[in-house]
Design a protein around this motif. Structure first.
Motif, PDB file in Angstrom:
ATOM      1  N   LEU A 103       0.845  -1.187   0.000  1.00  0.00           N
ATOM      2  CA  LEU A 103       0.000   0.000   0.000  1.00  0.00           C
ATOM      3  C   LEU A 103       0.886   1.244   0.000  1.00  0.00           C
ATOM      4  N   PHE A 104       0.318   2.340  -0.465  1.00  0.00           N
ATOM      5  CA  PHE A 104       1.072   3.572  -0.596  1.00  0.00           C
ATOM      6  C   PHE A 104       0.319   4.733   0.033  1.00  0.00           C
ATOM      7  N   LYS A 105       1.076   5.611   0.668  1.00  0.00           N
ATOM      8  CA  LYS A 105       0.519   6.844   1.211  1.00  0.00           C
ATOM      9  C   LYS A 105       0.524   7.875   0.090  1.00  0.00           C
ATOM     10  N   VAL A 106      -0.581   8.590  -0.078  1.00  0.00           N
ATOM     11  CA  VAL A 106      -0.647   9.651  -1.074  1.00  0.00           C
ATOM     12  C   VAL A 106       0.055  10.874  -0.479  1.00  0.00           C
ATOM     13  N   VAL A 107       1.193  11.243  -1.072  1.00  0.00           N
ATOM     14  CA  VAL A 107       1.962  12.377  -0.566  1.00  0.00           C
ATOM     15  C   VAL A 107       1.375  13.680  -1.096  1.00  0.00           C
ATOM     16  N   THR A 108       1.197  13.759  -2.401  1.00  0.00           N
ATOM     17  CA  THR A 108       0.617  14.942  -3.022  1.00  0.00           C
ATOM     18  C   THR A 108       0.163  14.605  -4.432  1.00  0.00           C
ATOM     19  N   SER A 109      -0.619  15.497  -4.988  1.00  0.00           N
ATOM     20  CA  SER A 109      -1.031  15.304  -6.381  1.00  0.00           C
ATOM     21  C   SER A 109      -0.273  16.292  -7.255  1.00  0.00           C
ATOM     22  N   THR A 110      -0.070  15.895  -8.496  1.00  0.00           N
ATOM     23  CA  THR A 110       0.598  16.745  -9.481  1.00  0.00           C
ATOM     24  C   THR A 110      -0.311  16.868 -10.691  1.00  0.00           C
ATOM     25  N   LYS A 111       0.134  17.622 -11.683  1.00  0.00           N
ATOM     26  CA  LYS A 111      -0.658  17.767 -12.899  1.00  0.00           C
ATOM     27  C   LYS A 111      -0.817  16.435 -13.621  1.00  0.00           C
ATOM     28  N   SER A 112       0.205  15.610 -13.537  1.00  0.00           N
ATOM     29  CA  SER A 112       0.184  14.355 -14.300  1.00  0.00           C
ATOM     30  C   SER A 112      -0.162  13.128 -13.469  1.00  0.00           C
ATOM     31  N   GLY A 113      -0.405  13.267 -12.180  1.00  0.00           N
ATOM     32  CA  GLY A 113      -0.732  12.093 -11.370  1.00  0.00           C
ATOM     33  C   GLY A 113      -0.556  12.337  -9.890  1.00  0.00           C
ATOM     34  N   LEU A 114      -0.080  11.304  -9.191  1.00  0.00           N
ATOM     35  CA  LEU A 114       0.107  11.358  -7.740  1.00  0.00           C
ATOM     36  C   LEU A 114       1.533  10.983  -7.380  1.00  0.00           C
ATOM     37  N   ILE A 115       2.022  11.563  -6.307  1.00  0.00           N
ATOM     38  CA  ILE A 115       3.282  11.110  -5.735  1.00  0.00           C
ATOM     39  C   ILE A 115       2.913  10.252  -4.540  1.00  0.00           C
ATOM     40  N   LEU A 116       3.378   9.015  -4.566  1.00  0.00           N
ATOM     41  CA  LEU A 116       3.049   8.038  -3.532  1.00  0.00           C
ATOM     42  C   LEU A 116       4.315   7.607  -2.807  1.00  0.00           C
ATOM     43  N   GLU A 117       4.149   7.185  -1.556  1.00  0.00           N
ATOM     44  CA  GLU A 117       5.257   6.660  -0.760  1.00  0.00           C
ATOM     45  C   GLU A 117       4.785   5.359  -0.130  1.00  0.00           C
ATOM     46  N   SER A 118       5.581   4.312  -0.249  1.00  0.00           N
ATOM     47  CA  SER A 118       5.156   3.017   0.289  1.00  0.00           C
ATOM     48  C   SER A 118       4.989   3.103   1.802  1.00  0.00           C
ATOM     49  N   LEU A 119       4.028   2.360   2.322  1.00  0.00           N
ATOM     50  CA  LEU A 119       3.772   2.371   3.761  1.00  0.00           C
ATOM     51  C   LEU A 119       4.818   1.581   4.531  1.00  0.00           C
ATOM     52  N   ASP A 120       5.493   0.650   3.865  1.00  0.00           N
ATOM     53  CA  ASP A 120       6.452  -0.188   4.572  1.00  0.00           C
ATOM     54  C   ASP A 120       7.695   0.609   4.965  1.00  0.00           C
ATOM     55  N   ASP A 121       8.645  -0.068   5.581  1.00  0.00           N
ATOM     56  CA  ASP A 121       9.846   0.582   6.092  1.00  0.00           C
ATOM     57  C   ASP A 121      10.749   1.148   5.000  1.00  0.00           C
ATOM     58  N   SER A 122      10.628   0.670   3.770  1.00  0.00           N
ATOM     59  CA  SER A 122      11.511   1.138   2.707  1.00  0.00           C
ATOM     60  C   SER A 122      11.193   2.566   2.270  1.00  0.00           C
ATOM     61  N   LYS A 123       9.957   3.028   2.460  1.00  0.00           N
ATOM     62  CA  LYS A 123       9.517   4.378   2.093  1.00  0.00           C
ATOM     63  C   LYS A 123       9.844   4.713   0.633  1.00  0.00           C
ATOM     64  N   THR A 124       9.673   3.734  -0.237  1.00  0.00           N
ATOM     65  CA  THR A 124       9.906   3.920  -1.663  1.00  0.00           C
ATOM     66  C   THR A 124       8.908   4.918  -2.221  1.00  0.00           C
TER      67      THR A 124
END
Length: 172
Positions: free
Chosen positions: A52-73
């Motif tokens: 699963l991913f946390k929605v960090v912010t939205s952009t003109k072309s989509g979303l910036i997501l960050e993984s919920l796990d420890d890797s924070k990809t």
């Protein structure tokens, strides 16, 4: 040419040190009251990507997501990605309404089993079906597949581990 004692990769500027220090402070528990509580509307699933991913912010072309796990990809999800916000997901039922919101099902799982549902996504299909039948007796057995139940169990495990605040307040 002056002698070089370290490479630019090894050199830390005052700005880098300050940013690292601020980042460490923000991660500490002393700022916990200032952190925004996560809601299901802040969490997404991306088809083809595990977890699963946390929605960090939205952009003109989509979303910036960050993984919920420890890797924070971090991932920039564009129109070519199939993104599902957890708040918008529901499970088919045989009731008059036809579906139940995922948040309601997760809350019921938490009420019944707490932090350990006693099952995982690798369990036998019969056990997975029995688990969902115990949580949601009216689920539609023809339209809810074992793969859907596996996702539910996996997502519940991730949410309880990385966002337990979802279960202390009502999920949104």
């Amino acid at each position: 040419m002056p002698p070089v004692f370290f490479t630019s990769a090894e050199k830390k500027t005052g700005k880098d040190e300050l940013l690292g220090y601020i980042e460490d402070i923000l991660k500490s528990d002393s700022f916990a009251p200032l952190k925004k509580a996560m809601k299901l509307s802040d969490i997404a699933s991306v088809s083809g990507k595990g977890g699963l991913f946390k929605v960090v912010t939205s952009t003109k072309s989509g979303l910036i997501l960050e993984s919920l796990d420890d890797s924070k990809t971090k991932l920039v999800a564009t129109g070519s990605h199939r993104i599902s916000i957890l708040q918008e997901i529901s499970i088919y039922t045989t009731t008059k309404e036809g579906t139940v919101a995922l948040g309601d099902v997760l809350t019921k799982v938490h009420e019944m089993f707490g932090g350990d549902p006693g099952i995982d996504s690798e369990s036998d299909p019969g056990e997975l079906k029995a688990f969902l039948k115990a949580v949601l007796p009216e689920y539609d057995e023809e339209r809810v597949y074992v793969s859907d139940i596996k996702k539910l169990v996996k997502w519940y495990g991730l949410l309880i581990k990385y966002t337990p605040e979802l279960f202390t307040e009502s999920p949104q």
